[in-house]
Design a protein around this motif. Structure first.
Motif, PDB file in Angstrom:
ATOM      1  N   ARG A   1       0.837  -1.207   0.000  1.00  0.00           N
ATOM      2  CA  ARG A   1       0.000   0.000   0.000  1.00  0.00           C
ATOM      3  C   ARG A   1       0.865   1.248   0.000  1.00  0.00           C
ATOM      4  NH1 ARG A   1      -1.411   3.852   3.291  1.00  0.00           N
ATOM      5  NH2 ARG A   1      -0.355   2.978   5.110  1.00  0.00           N
ATOM      6  N   ILE A   2       1.891   1.265   0.844  1.00  0.00           N
ATOM      7  CA  ILE A   2       2.767   2.433   0.921  1.00  0.00           C
ATOM      8  C   ILE A   2       3.580   2.575  -0.368  1.00  0.00           C
ATOM      9  CG2 ILE A   2       4.728   3.430   2.149  1.00  0.00           C
ATOM     10  CD1 ILE A   2       3.626   2.081   4.681  1.00  0.00           C
ATOM     11  N   MET A   3       4.041   1.454  -0.907  1.00  0.00           N
ATOM     12  CA  MET A   3       4.798   1.509  -2.165  1.00  0.00           C
ATOM     13  C   MET A   3       3.970   2.141  -3.274  1.00  0.00           C
ATOM     14  SD  MET A   3       6.671  -2.189  -2.312  1.00  0.00           S
ATOM     15  CE  MET A   3       8.292  -2.464  -1.573  1.00  0.00           C
ATOM     16  N   GLU A   4       2.705   1.752  -3.405  1.00  0.00           N
ATOM     17  CA  GLU A   4       1.862   2.336  -4.447  1.00  0.00           C
ATOM     18  C   GLU A   4       1.670   3.826  -4.213  1.00  0.00           C
ATOM     19  OE1 GLU A   4      -2.293   1.619  -6.898  1.00  0.00           O
ATOM     20  OE2 GLU A   4      -2.072   0.649  -4.937  1.00  0.00           O
ATOM     21  N   ALA A   5       1.445   4.213  -2.949  1.00  0.00           N
ATOM     22  CA  ALA A   5       1.279   5.634  -2.635  1.00  0.00           C
ATOM     23  C   ALA A   5       2.540   6.414  -2.984  1.00  0.00           C
ATOM     24  CB  ALA A   5       0.937   5.802  -1.152  1.00  0.00           C
ATOM     25  N   GLU A   6       3.717   5.814  -2.740  1.00  0.00           N
ATOM     26  CA  GLU A   6       4.973   6.481  -3.063  1.00  0.00           C
ATOM     27  C   GLU A   6       5.159   6.609  -4.578  1.00  0.00           C
ATOM     28  OE1 GLU A   6       7.675   5.370   0.863  1.00  0.00           O
ATOM     29  OE2 GLU A   6       8.164   4.489  -1.069  1.00  0.00           O
ATOM     30  N   VAL A   7       4.837   5.551  -5.318  1.00  0.00           N
ATOM     31  CA  VAL A   7       4.948   5.607  -6.777  1.00  0.00           C
ATOM     32  C   VAL A   7       4.067   6.716  -7.340  1.00  0.00           C
ATOM     33  CG1 VAL A   7       4.370   4.386  -8.919  1.00  0.00           C
ATOM     34  CG2 VAL A   7       5.643   3.205  -7.124  1.00  0.00           C
ATOM     35  N   VAL A   8       2.813   6.779  -6.871  1.00  0.00           N
ATOM     36  CA  VAL A   8       1.887   7.795  -7.370  1.00  0.00           C
ATOM     37  C   VAL A   8       2.392   9.190  -7.033  1.00  0.00           C
ATOM     38  CG1 VAL A   8      -0.430   8.761  -7.079  1.00  0.00           C
ATOM     39  CG2 VAL A   8      -0.144   6.300  -7.369  1.00  0.00           C
ATOM     40  N   ARG A   9       2.873   9.383  -5.794  1.00  0.00           N
ATOM     41  CA  ARG A   9       3.347  10.711  -5.409  1.00  0.00           C
ATOM     42  C   ARG A   9       4.589  11.110  -6.195  1.00  0.00           C
ATOM     43  NH1 ARG A   9       1.256  14.722  -5.051  1.00  0.00           N
ATOM     44  NH2 ARG A   9      -0.366  13.448  -4.108  1.00  0.00           N
ATOM     45  N   MET A  10       5.529  10.180  -6.408  1.00  0.00           N
ATOM     46  CA  MET A  10       6.716  10.482  -7.201  1.00  0.00           C
ATOM     47  C   MET A  10       6.320  10.883  -8.623  1.00  0.00           C
ATOM     48  SD  MET A  10       9.750   7.818  -6.031  1.00  0.00           S
ATOM     49  CE  MET A  10       8.793   6.290  -6.059  1.00  0.00           C
ATOM     50  N   CYS A  11       5.329  10.172  -9.197  1.00  0.00           N
ATOM     51  CA  CYS A  11       4.899  10.479 -10.567  1.00  0.00           C
ATOM     52  C   CYS A  11       4.158  11.813 -10.629  1.00  0.00           C
ATOM     53  CB  CYS A  11       4.019   9.346 -11.100  1.00  0.00           C
ATOM     54  SG  CYS A  11       4.921   7.811 -11.429  1.00  0.00           S
ATOM     55  N   CYS A  12       3.371  12.135  -9.601  1.00  0.00           N
ATOM     56  CA  CYS A  12       2.695  13.433  -9.563  1.00  0.00           C
ATOM     57  C   CYS A  12       3.715  14.565  -9.565  1.00  0.00           C
ATOM     58  CB  CYS A  12       1.815  13.531  -8.311  1.00  0.00           C
ATOM     59  SG  CYS A  12       0.302  12.547  -8.363  1.00  0.00           S
ATOM     60  N   ASN A  13       4.774  14.412  -8.779  1.00  0.00           N
ATOM     61  CA  ASN A  13       5.814  15.436  -8.758  1.00  0.00           C
ATOM     62  C   ASN A  13       6.567  15.486 -10.082  1.00  0.00           C
ATOM     63  OD1 ASN A  13       5.242  16.298  -6.160  1.00  0.00           O
ATOM     64  ND2 ASN A  13       6.537  14.735  -5.225  1.00  0.00           N
ATOM     65  N   MET A  14       6.802  14.318 -10.686  1.00  0.00           N
ATOM     66  CA  MET A  14       7.472  14.264 -11.983  1.00  0.00           C
ATOM     67  C   MET A  14       6.677  15.028 -13.039  1.00  0.00           C
ATOM     68  SD  MET A  14       8.561  10.836 -14.125  1.00  0.00           S
ATOM     69  CE  MET A  14       6.851  10.295 -14.400  1.00  0.00           C
ATOM     70  N   MET A  15       5.338  14.994 -12.919  1.00  0.00           N
ATOM     71  CA  MET A  15       4.464  15.682 -13.873  1.00  0.00           C
ATOM     72  C   MET A  15       4.121  17.099 -13.420  1.00  0.00           C
ATOM     73  SD  MET A  15       4.035  13.644 -16.358  1.00  0.00           S
ATOM     74  CE  MET A  15       4.178  11.906 -16.778  1.00  0.00           C
ATOM     75  N   ASN A  16       4.917  17.629 -12.455  1.00  0.00           N
ATOM     76  CA  ASN A  16       4.744  19.001 -11.973  1.00  0.00           C
ATOM     77  C   ASN A  16       3.358  19.251 -11.396  1.00  0.00           C
ATOM     78  OD1 ASN A  16       7.345  20.477 -12.662  1.00  0.00           O
ATOM     79  ND2 ASN A  16       6.839  19.538 -14.636  1.00  0.00           N
ATOM     80  N   GLY A  17       2.838  18.241 -10.673  1.00  0.00           N
ATOM     81  CA  GLY A  17       1.593  18.426  -9.956  1.00  0.00           C
ATOM     82  C   GLY A  17       1.829  19.151  -8.646  1.00  0.00           C
ATOM     83  N   ASP A  18       0.741  19.406  -7.913  1.00  0.00           N
ATOM     84  CA  ASP A  18       0.845  20.054  -6.597  1.00  0.00           C
ATOM     85  C   ASP A  18       0.318  19.099  -5.537  1.00  0.00           C
ATOM     86  OD1 ASP A  18      -1.929  20.106  -6.860  1.00  0.00           O
ATOM     87  OD2 ASP A  18      -1.971  22.211  -7.492  1.00  0.00           O
ATOM     88  N   SER A  19       0.040  19.624  -4.368  1.00  0.00           N
ATOM     89  CA  SER A  19      -0.404  18.772  -3.263  1.00  0.00           C
ATOM     90  C   SER A  19      -1.769  18.150  -3.530  1.00  0.00           C
ATOM     91  CB  SER A  19      -0.449  19.581  -1.967  1.00  0.00           C
ATOM     92  OG  SER A  19      -1.348  20.681  -2.093  1.00  0.00           O
ATOM     93  N   GLU A  20      -2.541  18.723  -4.449  1.00  0.00           N
ATOM     94  CA  GLU A  20      -3.868  18.196  -4.764  1.00  0.00           C
ATOM     95  C   GLU A  20      -3.812  17.084  -5.811  1.00  0.00           C
ATOM     96  OE1 GLU A  20      -6.830  19.126  -3.330  1.00  0.00           O
ATOM     97  OE2 GLU A  20      -5.487  20.175  -1.936  1.00  0.00           O
ATOM     98  N   THR A  21      -2.720  17.006  -6.554  1.00  0.00           N
ATOM     99  CA  THR A  21      -2.599  16.017  -7.626  1.00  0.00           C
ATOM    100  C   THR A  21      -2.566  14.613  -7.025  1.00  0.00           C
ATOM    101  OG1 THR A  21      -1.246  17.642  -8.771  1.00  0.00           O
ATOM    102  CG2 THR A  21      -1.352  15.456  -9.736  1.00  0.00           C
ATOM    103  N   CYS A  22      -3.236  13.667  -7.672  1.00  0.00           N
ATOM    104  CA  CYS A  22      -3.401  12.332  -7.107  1.00  0.00           C
ATOM    105  C   CYS A  22      -3.554  11.323  -8.243  1.00  0.00           C
ATOM    106  CB  CYS A  22      -4.618  12.287  -6.189  1.00  0.00           C
ATOM    107  SG  CYS A  22      -6.111  12.972  -6.973  1.00  0.00           S
ATOM    108  N   GLY A  23      -3.768  10.056  -7.894  1.00  0.00           N
ATOM    109  CA  GLY A  23      -3.960   9.043  -8.923  1.00  0.00           C
ATOM    110  C   GLY A  23      -3.839   7.646  -8.372  1.00  0.00           C
ATOM    111  N   THR A  24      -3.768   6.678  -9.286  1.00  0.00           N
ATOM    112  CA  THR A  24      -3.615   5.271  -8.913  1.00  0.00           C
ATOM    113  C   THR A  24      -2.669   4.610  -9.910  1.00  0.00           C
ATOM    114  OG1 THR A  24      -5.398   4.382 -10.304  1.00  0.00           O
ATOM    115  CG2 THR A  24      -6.023   5.196  -8.115  1.00  0.00           C
ATOM    116  N   MET A  25      -2.250   3.407  -9.549  1.00  0.00           N
ATOM    117  CA  MET A  25      -1.496   2.598 -10.501  1.00  0.00           C
ATOM    118  C   MET A  25      -2.453   1.705 -11.273  1.00  0.00           C
ATOM    119  SD  MET A  25       2.004   1.444  -8.535  1.00  0.00           S
ATOM    120  CE  MET A  25       2.597   0.636 -10.040  1.00  0.00           C
ATOM    121  N   SER A  26      -1.949   1.139 -12.371  1.00  0.00           N
ATOM    122  CA  SER A  26      -2.714   0.166 -13.154  1.00  0.00           C
ATOM    123  C   SER A  26      -1.739  -0.873 -13.687  1.00  0.00           C
ATOM    124  CB  SER A  26      -3.461   0.849 -14.308  1.00  0.00           C
ATOM    125  OG  SER A  26      -2.562   1.157 -15.363  1.00  0.00           O
ATOM    126  N   THR A  27      -2.257  -1.821 -14.445  1.00  0.00           N
ATOM    127  CA  THR A  27      -1.411  -2.898 -14.965  1.00  0.00           C
ATOM    128  C   THR A  27      -0.793  -2.572 -16.320  1.00  0.00           C
ATOM    129  OG1 THR A  27      -3.394  -3.953 -15.873  1.00  0.00           O
ATOM    130  CG2 THR A  27      -2.622  -4.709 -13.717  1.00  0.00           C
TER     131      THR A  27
END
Length: 542
Positions: free
Chosen positions: A170-196
């Motif tokens: 669970r934490i790994m997925e949250a970290e992946v999503v947050r790293m990708c949000c920052n990579m895409m120049n998102g802010d604290s509101e930017t969010c998402g999920t992983m997929s296959t």
């Protein structure tokens, strides 16, 4: 008012007098039929197929029912089916194929022995850099490979459906999503999920933006996409009953025509789409302009960055704007198992805020098994995919991704520049990120060019509308002198086609069949070709 009412009564009397000339039953029947046809035509216009496609499907379906026509079609289908099956043939490894579950365990050693046989069937072409796309990272890094093997072993049984049972994943997925949000120049509101994978990320975004419009009371929804967009958008449209308005790309820039995109917008539009870059031509659409359209009409804009998501952020040249810095961009899909160099299959879908993301969520509050909620379409998910993606991002890091992006882009442009000098090859688009796309001219038959390259063990992607081929550059193509060897083989292919005539094997090849498919007006026949190929994929040798 008296004058008006007098005119109304006169009109009514005149209408009654005229209608008395007709049979009452015929009047009622014609009224019913006209109302029925009008209602159905309206629904056909609004639904996911549209009037033109439905009428075309009906016409060709009716024609194919004629016995002698069906016989001719079946005969040609059998020829195509045979060619497609031949393309999937593998050397006989003298092994019994399993058609039923063994009565007793064959044992660990025997399983490993059999697995090694199947492993040996895989050709080395993708490791040698002779395949377009497919495998994106080089597999000569022993430390990386051993790391993935250990990570897989640790998380093979994990399942993020049970976050309390598997908190690490669970934490790994949250970290992946947050790293990708920052990579895409998102802010604290930017969010998402992983997929296959990229297709699932695209489906999730389409589902979310469709649901947003459904909640606003619009039953019939539409998406506006470039004609060059990935096929997953059409899969999403078919799955979620969204009508697709396909906008052509400019024949010079190979970017979506923005004026036609604007003209297609209406109250049923649930999303606008741009690619960064697209699959056929490797072109980045004008995301900033599409974002402005989204703001102007209050329509979410999705950017398909499945290909460029882990390349564009790490290029020193920052002229391409496509991420959350662009006003109007609502969601982005990016594949970590492509240039994120994670093992298959992982991807992310990101949203500007939770209000958009919540439209992707599913919740059944009244299920007898309890309150059921999931962030994605799947229930159970393979936790090891998440763990492997997380490991890849930490292992390669920004420094590694920057170095890789430079190698990919420089190799792409080297191939582009080399092909541009070959008479008989015409580039399609700028080819400046990770794909070089081209067609042939000056009397060079494309399918024969494609066949020659296949004989030289280059596996290229065939394109259609317009006909062409492309190579998707991966880390396996960045070896020294690899680009030069590819360019030399392309020159040899052009010289061969120019100096020889087509053989029967050329005319019956997969490339020739692919070219023929573009000219068939009944696209359901192409579906039958494709179905035959998919059937062959699941067919065991006798």
């Amino acid at each position: 008012m008296e004058v008006i009412m007098e005119n109304v009564y006169q009109l009514k009397d005149s209408l009654v007098h005229e209608l008395q000339k007709y049979n009452p039953i015929a009047l009622v029947a014609s009224t019913f039929i006209i109302t029925y046809l009008f209602t159905n035509l309206r629904h056909m216009h609004l639904d996911d197929m549209g009037i033109r496609k439905r009428l075309s499907t009906w016409f060709f379906t009716t024609v194919k029912r004629v016995p002698f026509i069906r016989k001719m079609i079946d005969k040609q289908l059998n020829v195509v089916k045979g060619e497609l099956e031949n393309g999937l043939r593998i050397p006989d490894h003298n092994n019994e194929y399993f058609r039923t579950i063994p009565t007793r365990s064959v044992g660990r050693d025997e399983v490993l022995r059999l697995a090694s046989i199947y492993d040996g069937l895989e050709g080395p072409a993708y490791l040698e850099g002779r395949v377009s796309g497919a495998v994106f990272n080089r597999e000569d890094d022993k430390d990386e490979r051993e790391m993935y093997e250990e990570i897989f072993g640790r998380f093979a049984w994990s399942n993020p459906l049970w976050p309390k049972l598997f908190p690490g994943v669970r934490i790994m997925e949250a970290e992946v999503v947050r790293m990708c949000c920052n990579m895409m120049n998102g802010d604290s509101e930017t969010c998402g999920t992983m997929s296959t994978g990229g297709s699932m990320s695209i489906l999730f975004a389409c589902l979310a933006h469709r649901n947003r419009l459904l909640k606003r009371g619009q039953i019939y929804t539409e998406m506006i996409v470039p004609s060059s967009v990935h096929a997953a958008f059409f899969k999403a449209a078919e799955t979620f009953k969204i009508k697709v308005r396909k906008i052509p790309v400019d024949p010079v820039t190979f970017k979506v025509d923005l004026s036609k995109m604007r003209a297609a917008i209406n109250s049923r539009t649930c999303m606008l789409v741009g690619s960064a870059p697209n699959f056929p031509f490797g072109t980045v659409d004008d995301i900033e302009a599409i974002g402005q359209l989204g703001l102007e009409y209050d329509i979410p804009v999705h950017v398909d960055a499945c290909l460029g998501g882990f390349l564009l952020p790490f290029l020193e040249e920052d002229s391409i704007r496509y991420d959350f810095r662009v006003p109007g961009v609502s969601s982005i899909s990016a594949d970590s198992h492509k240039y994120g160099l994670a093992p298959k299959g992982s991807s992310v879908v990101l949203y500007r805020n939770k209000e958009l993301l919540h439209n992707q969520y599913f919740c059944d509050a009244d299920w007898q098994g309890g309150i059921y909620a999931s962030a994605t379409m799947e229930g159970s998910r393979a936790g090891h995919n998440i763990a492997l993606c997380w490991a890849a991002m930490l292992y390669h890091a920004q420094d590694g991704y920057k170095a890789n992006a430079q190698k990919i882009v420089s190799t792409t442009r080297k191939i582009r520049d080399g092909l541009s000098k070959i008479k008989g090859i015409k580039l399609q688009g700028p080819s400046d990120v990770c794909i070089v796309s081209w067609t042939t001219n000056d009397g060079i038959e494309l399918y024969r060019f494609h066949n020659y390259m296949k004989e030289r063990h280059w596996q290229l992607n065939g394109l259609q509308f317009p006909a062409g081929v492309h190579i998707m550059v991966t880390m396996n193509h960045t070896r020294p002198e690899h680009a030069e060897n590819f360019i030399a083989d392309c020159q040899a292919a052009v010289d061969f086609v120019r100096g020889s005539t087509a053989s029967e094997s050329d005319k019956n090849s997969e490339a020739a069949i692919y070219g023929l498919a573009q000219s068939i007006p009944d696209r359901s026949l192409v579906h039958e070709f494709a179905h035959s190929y998919l059937d062959a994929v699941y067919k065991l040798p006798e």
